[in-house]
Design a protein around this motif. Structure first.
Motif, PDB file in Angstrom:
ATOM      1  N   GLY A  39       0.710  -1.694  -0.347  1.00  0.00           N
ATOM      2  CA  GLY A  39      -0.246   0.235   0.156  1.00  0.00           C
ATOM      3  C   GLY A  39       1.212   1.585   0.149  1.00  0.00           C
ATOM      4  O   GLY A  39       0.240   2.004  -0.676  1.00  0.00           O
ATOM      5  N   ASN A  40       1.961   1.765   0.913  1.00  0.00           N
ATOM      6  CA  ASN A  40       2.761   2.137   1.024  1.00  0.00           C
ATOM      7  C   ASN A  40       4.227   2.434  -0.375  1.00  0.00           C
ATOM      8  O   ASN A  40       3.907   3.594  -0.745  1.00  0.00           O
ATOM      9  CB  ASN A  40       3.150   2.658   2.157  1.00  0.00           C
ATOM     10  N   PHE A  41       4.301   1.631  -0.928  1.00  0.00           N
ATOM     11  CA  PHE A  41       5.091   1.712  -1.789  1.00  0.00           C
ATOM     12  C   PHE A  41       4.167   2.059  -3.125  1.00  0.00           C
ATOM     13  O   PHE A  41       5.070   3.227  -4.268  1.00  0.00           O
ATOM     14  CB  PHE A  41       5.434  -0.119  -2.368  1.00  0.00           C
ATOM     15  N   LEU A  42       3.077   1.560  -2.641  1.00  0.00           N
ATOM     16  CA  LEU A  42       2.047   2.035  -4.221  1.00  0.00           C
ATOM     17  C   LEU A  42       1.583   3.630  -3.912  1.00  0.00           C
ATOM     18  O   LEU A  42       1.241   4.448  -5.542  1.00  0.00           O
ATOM     19  CB  LEU A  42       0.625   1.481  -4.609  1.00  0.00           C
ATOM     20  N   ILE A  43       1.453   3.860  -2.780  1.00  0.00           N
ATOM     21  CA  ILE A  43       1.093   5.568  -2.637  1.00  0.00           C
ATOM     22  C   ILE A  43       2.862   6.184  -3.091  1.00  0.00           C
ATOM     23  O   ILE A  43       2.291   7.589  -3.195  1.00  0.00           O
ATOM     24  CB  ILE A  43       0.855   5.983  -1.362  1.00  0.00           C
ATOM     25  N   LYS A  70      -9.656  11.715  -4.070  1.00  0.00           N
ATOM     26  CA  LYS A  70     -10.522  12.143  -6.185  1.00  0.00           C
ATOM     27  C   LYS A  70      -8.988  11.621  -7.103  1.00  0.00           C
ATOM     28  O   LYS A  70      -9.619  10.705  -7.714  1.00  0.00           O
ATOM     29  CB  LYS A  70     -11.331  12.764  -6.567  1.00  0.00           C
ATOM     30  N   GLU A  71      -8.268  12.204  -6.318  1.00  0.00           N
ATOM     31  CA  GLU A  71      -7.318  12.355  -7.151  1.00  0.00           C
ATOM     32  C   GLU A  71      -5.798  11.213  -7.740  1.00  0.00           C
ATOM     33  O   GLU A  71      -6.114  10.875  -8.306  1.00  0.00           O
ATOM     34  CB  GLU A  71      -6.645  13.929  -6.977  1.00  0.00           C
ATOM     35  N   VAL A  72      -6.392  10.648  -6.076  1.00  0.00           N
ATOM     36  CA  VAL A  72      -5.538  10.262  -6.189  1.00  0.00           C
ATOM     37  C   VAL A  72      -5.868   8.025  -6.805  1.00  0.00           C
ATOM     38  O   VAL A  72      -5.459   7.580  -7.532  1.00  0.00           O
ATOM     39  CB  VAL A  72      -5.134   9.763  -4.407  1.00  0.00           C
ATOM     40  N   LYS A  73      -7.018   8.056  -6.137  1.00  0.00           N
ATOM     41  CA  LYS A  73      -7.683   7.403  -6.735  1.00  0.00           C
ATOM     42  C   LYS A  73      -8.444   7.318  -8.849  1.00  0.00           C
ATOM     43  O   LYS A  73      -7.907   6.180  -8.997  1.00  0.00           O
ATOM     44  CB  LYS A  73      -9.914   7.227  -6.508  1.00  0.00           C
ATOM     45  N   GLU A  74      -8.406   8.521  -9.054  1.00  0.00           N
ATOM     46  CA  GLU A  74      -7.852   8.335 -10.502  1.00  0.00           C
ATOM     47  C   GLU A  74      -6.351   7.461 -10.980  1.00  0.00           C
ATOM     48  O   GLU A  74      -6.805   7.217 -12.429  1.00  0.00           O
ATOM     49  CB  GLU A  74      -8.397  10.232 -11.000  1.00  0.00           C
ATOM     50  N   VAL A  75      -5.359   8.751 -10.266  1.00  0.00           N
ATOM     51  CA  VAL A  75      -4.776   7.888 -11.085  1.00  0.00           C
ATOM     52  C   VAL A  75      -4.401   6.848 -10.905  1.00  0.00           C
ATOM     53  O   VAL A  75      -3.829   5.918 -11.442  1.00  0.00           O
ATOM     54  CB  VAL A  75      -3.657   9.009 -10.193  1.00  0.00           C
ATOM     55  N   LEU A  76      -4.802   6.186  -9.591  1.00  0.00           N
ATOM     56  CA  LEU A  76      -5.010   4.376  -8.972  1.00  0.00           C
ATOM     57  C   LEU A  76      -5.826   3.694 -10.434  1.00  0.00           C
ATOM     58  O   LEU A  76      -4.789   2.951 -10.953  1.00  0.00           O
ATOM     59  CB  LEU A  76      -5.202   3.929  -8.173  1.00  0.00           C
ATOM     60  N   ILE A  77      -7.039   4.582 -10.580  1.00  0.00           N
ATOM     61  CA  ILE A  77      -8.047   3.980 -12.188  1.00  0.00           C
ATOM     62  C   ILE A  77      -6.514   3.763 -12.731  1.00  0.00           C
ATOM     63  O   ILE A  77      -6.856   2.519 -14.160  1.00  0.00           O
ATOM     64  CB  ILE A  77      -9.117   4.010 -12.135  1.00  0.00           C
ATOM     65  N   ARG A  78      -6.559   4.983 -13.346  1.00  0.00           N
ATOM     66  CA  ARG A  78      -5.533   4.287 -14.249  1.00  0.00           C
ATOM     67  C   ARG A  78      -4.211   4.016 -14.739  1.00  0.00           C
ATOM     68  O   ARG A  78      -4.153   3.446 -15.467  1.00  0.00           O
ATOM     69  CB  ARG A  78      -5.795   6.528 -14.969  1.00  0.00           C
ATOM     70  N   VAL A 100       4.364  10.503  -7.420  1.00  0.00           N
ATOM     71  CA  VAL A 100       4.733  11.038  -7.729  1.00  0.00           C
ATOM     72  C   VAL A 100       4.546  11.409  -9.790  1.00  0.00           C
ATOM     73  O   VAL A 100       5.720  12.012 -10.258  1.00  0.00           O
ATOM     74  CB  VAL A 100       6.368   9.884  -9.078  1.00  0.00           C
ATOM     75  N   HIS A 101       3.377  11.317  -9.632  1.00  0.00           N
ATOM     76  CA  HIS A 101       2.080  11.574 -11.313  1.00  0.00           C
ATOM     77  C   HIS A 101       2.559  12.584 -11.576  1.00  0.00           C
ATOM     78  O   HIS A 101       2.030  13.868 -10.279  1.00  0.00           O
ATOM     79  CB  HIS A 101       1.263  11.217 -11.064  1.00  0.00           C
ATOM     80  N   PRO A 102       2.631  12.939 -12.903  1.00  0.00           N
ATOM     81  CA  PRO A 102       2.329  14.890 -12.499  1.00  0.00           C
ATOM     82  C   PRO A 102       1.195  15.351 -12.551  1.00  0.00           C
ATOM     83  O   PRO A 102       1.316  16.710 -11.932  1.00  0.00           O
ATOM     84  CB  PRO A 102       2.473  15.083 -14.342  1.00  0.00           C
ATOM     85  N   SER A 103       0.038  14.921 -12.762  1.00  0.00           N
ATOM     86  CA  SER A 103      -1.210  15.506 -11.919  1.00  0.00           C
ATOM     87  C   SER A 103      -1.123  15.734 -10.855  1.00  0.00           C
ATOM     88  O   SER A 103      -1.788  16.407  -9.758  1.00  0.00           O
ATOM     89  CB  SER A 103      -2.349  14.853 -12.204  1.00  0.00           C
TER      90      SER A 103
END
Length: 358
Positions: free
Chosen positions: A89-93, A342-350, A98-101
């Motif tokens: 979980g923490n490695f995923l975070i 919301k932003e983290v969820k969107e990046v995770l889904i992508r 580090v995503h540009p958004s």
């Protein structure tokens, strides 16, 4: 256990022989009479040579979470699963933020928090898992010092980081037009460096205080890692003064950042209430709810562990709170921040969509 021979006392006895008459004087003869105990009693443990007849400790034995043999394997697999979830979980975070958004101060602090969570769990859990499957649960004196130093450093740094995250939310809500100017890269790095330096000072002082106490037998620590409350119970000297120092340090490390967090959120709530739109109010407050949840978890468990080092709470209760603090909360943090953001969820889904296509 190191051994050394006890020195044998030597009692010189001199006897002067005098002969009367013309006979020459016989020279003085000295006979050294050595009286030694039996060979078996000449070997004395080196760690028992304390002036106060106490056993000086060179290693400790951790009792672990439970002394019941039938629970050892169940606890091992459960904690191993939780630890694996903490790492993933923490490695995923760390990778997602580090995503540009998500190049914003809030996610930079979240990435540092995830790194601290990984470190906290890794300092405690591997040794705990090894002890669950082994009969030898000893830890060296130096190993215990190192583990205590790391645990206190990471815990203190995490608390100061939570205060820095609250300040970030305060600036974002109360001064949105100046947010980019105030919370620039240099300011964020300076805040993280200040948190680490403060944590290091607290850790050095607390570790030095604990291990300057006269720690004497028994060497068994009724805990699953080296921490301040169980260690001071091994002291054969008066610890009342140190306990007052520990409470002062707890107030400094926990309640000072907590008060700053409360002050920040008082200003945030005041600003939110001035927003006319209910939807805007909800959206603004939702950016702070995850942080508030994490602060509440840390404050509740940390206070119960450190504010009353010799409280009447059962040792099993203290172990459970320490397990939550060092193992469970690091697992929950990624879930809290990802599911409620919301932003983290969107990046995770992508990211998941990209992985599935591959």
């Amino acid at each position: 256990m190191s051994w050394r021979k006890a020195a044998c006392p030597v009692s010189p006895l001199s006897k002067k022989n005098k002969v009367q008459g013309a006979m020459p004087t016989v020279p003085q003869v000295t006979t050294a009479l050595t009286v030694c105990p039996s060979e078996s009693s000449q070997m004395e443990p080196a760690e028992e040579q304390d002036a106060g007849n106490h056993t000086l400790l060179t290693e400790f034995v951790l009792s672990g979470l439970s002394s019941r043999p039938e629970l050892q394997h169940l606890l091992f697999f459960t904690i191993c699963l939780v630890y694996s979830m903490t790492l993933m979980g923490n490695f995923l975070i760390c990778m997602v933020t580090v995503h540009p958004s998500l190049h914003m101060p809030m996610y930079f602090f979240l990435r540092v928090l995830s790194f601290l969570d990984i470190s906290t769990a890794s300092v405690v859990v591997p040794k705990m898992l090894a002890n669950l499957l082994s009969e030898d649960r000893s830890i060296s004196y130096l190993g215990c010092v190192t583990q205590l130093y790391c645990v206190v450093f990471l815990a203190a740094t995490e608390w100061y980081l939570l205060a820095a995250m609250a300040y970030d939310r305060y600036v974002a809500v109360c001064s949105p037009l100046r947010y980019s100017a105030i919370m620039n890269t240099r300011a964020c790095l300076s805040l993280v460096l200040l948190c680490c330096c403060s944590g290091k000072v607290v850790s050095v002082v607390q570790t030095a205080w604990v291990f300057t106490l006269s720690l004497c037998g028994p060497r068994r620590i009724d805990y699953f890692f080296c921490d301040i409350p169980p260690l001071i119970t091994l002291s054969c000297s008066d610890t009342s003064r140190y306990e007052k120092q520990l409470i002062s340090a707890t107030v400094l490390v926990i309640f000072t950042p907590f008060c700053l967090i409360l002050l920040s959120y008082a200003c945030i709530i005041s600003s939110i209430l001035k927003i006319s739109s209910a939807e805007s109010r909800h959206k603004t407050f939702s950016t702070c709810s995850s942080h508030l949840t994490v602060v509440t978890l840390y404050c509740a468990s940390g206070t119960l562990i450190y504010l009353q080092p010799k409280s009447s709470n059962s040792q099993d209760t203290k172990k459970i709170m320490a397990l939550i603090y060092t193992t469970v909360i690091p697992t929950l943090n990624p879930l809290i921040y990802s599911l409620r953001n919301k932003e983290v969820k969107e990046v995770l889904i992508r990211a998941m969509a990209v992985l599935m296509k591959k």
